[in-house]
Write an enzyme that holds these catalytic residues in place. Sequence first.
Site, PDB file in Angstrom:
ATOM      1  CG  HIS A 178      -1.873  -1.113   1.340  1.00 49.01           C
ATOM      2  ND1 HIS A 178      -1.770  -2.083   2.303  1.00 49.01           N
ATOM      3  CD2 HIS A 178      -2.969  -1.435   0.616  1.00 49.01           C
ATOM      4  CE1 HIS A 178      -2.766  -2.943   2.181  1.00 49.01           C
ATOM      5  NE2 HIS A 178      -3.516  -2.583   1.155  1.00 49.01           N
ATOM      6  CE  LYS A 231      -2.319 -10.045  -3.304  1.00 45.31           C
ATOM      7  NZ  LYS A 231      -3.304  -9.590  -2.394  1.00 45.31           N
TER       8      LYS A 231
HETATM    9  P1  AMP Z   1      -6.536  -4.030  -0.258  1.00 45.15           P
HETATM   10  O1  AMP Z   1      -6.375  -3.143   0.933  1.00 45.15           O
HETATM   11  O2  AMP Z   1      -5.931  -5.385  -0.071  1.00 45.15           O
HETATM   12  O3  AMP Z   1      -7.945  -4.030  -0.788  1.00 45.15           O
HETATM   13  O4  AMP Z   1      -5.652  -3.392  -1.401  1.00 45.15           O
HETATM   14  C1  AMP Z   1      -5.728  -2.019  -1.709  1.00 45.15           C
HETATM   15  C2  AMP Z   1      -4.880  -1.750  -2.905  1.00 45.15           C
HETATM   16  O5  AMP Z   1      -3.531  -2.145  -2.633  1.00 45.15           O
HETATM   17  C3  AMP Z   1      -5.305  -2.554  -4.142  1.00 45.15           C
HETATM   18  O6  AMP Z   1      -5.167  -1.748  -5.290  1.00 45.15           O
HETATM   19  C4  AMP Z   1      -4.337  -3.694  -4.151  1.00 45.15           C
HETATM   20  O7  AMP Z   1      -4.128  -4.236  -5.442  1.00 45.15           O
HETATM   21  C5  AMP Z   1      -3.082  -3.010  -3.642  1.00 45.15           C
HETATM   22  N1  AMP Z   1      -2.139  -3.988  -3.107  1.00 45.15           N
HETATM   23  C6  AMP Z   1      -2.378  -4.956  -2.195  1.00 45.15           C
HETATM   24  N2  AMP Z   1      -1.281  -5.715  -2.008  1.00 45.15           N
HETATM   25  C7  AMP Z   1      -0.324  -5.215  -2.821  1.00 45.15           C
HETATM   26  C8  AMP Z   1       1.043  -5.558  -3.091  1.00 45.15           C
HETATM   27  N3  AMP Z   1       1.640  -6.588  -2.499  1.00 45.15           N
HETATM   28  N4  AMP Z   1       1.705  -4.820  -4.013  1.00 45.15           N
HETATM   29  C9  AMP Z   1       1.113  -3.780  -4.644  1.00 45.15           C
HETATM   30  N5  AMP Z   1      -0.161  -3.395  -4.426  1.00 45.15           N
HETATM   31  C10 AMP Z   1      -0.868  -4.104  -3.526  1.00 45.15           C
END
Ligand code: AMP
Length: 278
Positions: free
Chosen positions: A34, A146
Amino acid sequence: MNAVAEVRGAVSAAKAAGKTVALVPTMGALHAGHAELIRAAKRHAGFVVVSIFVNPTQFGPHEDFGKYPRTLEADLTLATASGADWIFAPTVAELYPAGFASQVEVPALDRMLCGPRRPGHFRGVCTVVLKLLNIVQPHLAVFGAKDAQQCAVLKRMVRDLDVPVELRIEPTVREADGLALSSRNRYLSTADRSLASRIYQALQTVLHRVAAGKIDVARLQSGLLADLLTIPGAQVDYAEIVDAESLEPVNLLRRPALVAVAIVLGTTRLIDNVTVGG
Ligand code: AMP
């Protein structure tokens, strides 16, 4: 911080001051992946809004909505240190007031990969992301590679519905052993955590085979599945090589393709992907 009217006011002021506005939607439990999205947003925008919202409508009835990690204090520190200018952390009632009834979906892309295993998930994602885009009205919104299917679905939604925003997709941030960072990694037992690095190793093997000239998708896919099935205790939800934009199956690697996997280790479902060909 939590009210729609407040974030709108802050964004209006930033725009009036001539700033470009970026939105980074998250569900909190922020990690270095993030942080990279927020830093990327900051490179392109003078005012970065990070939303933190565990969206109930994208969780299935037997999924982890109740126990999804909520770490707001630490999230505020990480987001601010990474360049966030505003944290929008609304309540469920703020985003879904009584009488809320509209839904957004992209059925063509919903049928693929995670769609059948998570009915309604992408409808929940599209609906909340469109709401966040309408609330914040950013010039750009940043997402992580991801969640490749999420990126494909949102790109299509933005294109189909003429949403006036630029989407930026940032590369997946990984642990030293290759495991993609995820808020859900903390659910893994110590044994499963060390096995989890084999998911990325299997994806890398596909990259090596493609680099060595292999383009027969069926053979690449069966090799990938065989590698994943050697991970003790792993349940493979899917291991597919599909067109990166339409998510439709492909026979030969002529256009960029997505190598996407979903694996259950213990009770934790992990997804990962790499892009090949083109
Ligand atoms: P989430 O909080 O898991 O819903 O993710 C929020 C954002 O962070 C989304 O756009 C995800 O694709 C991105 N994200 C989550 N994990 C990663 C990672 N390891 N690398 C890059 N972006 C990520």
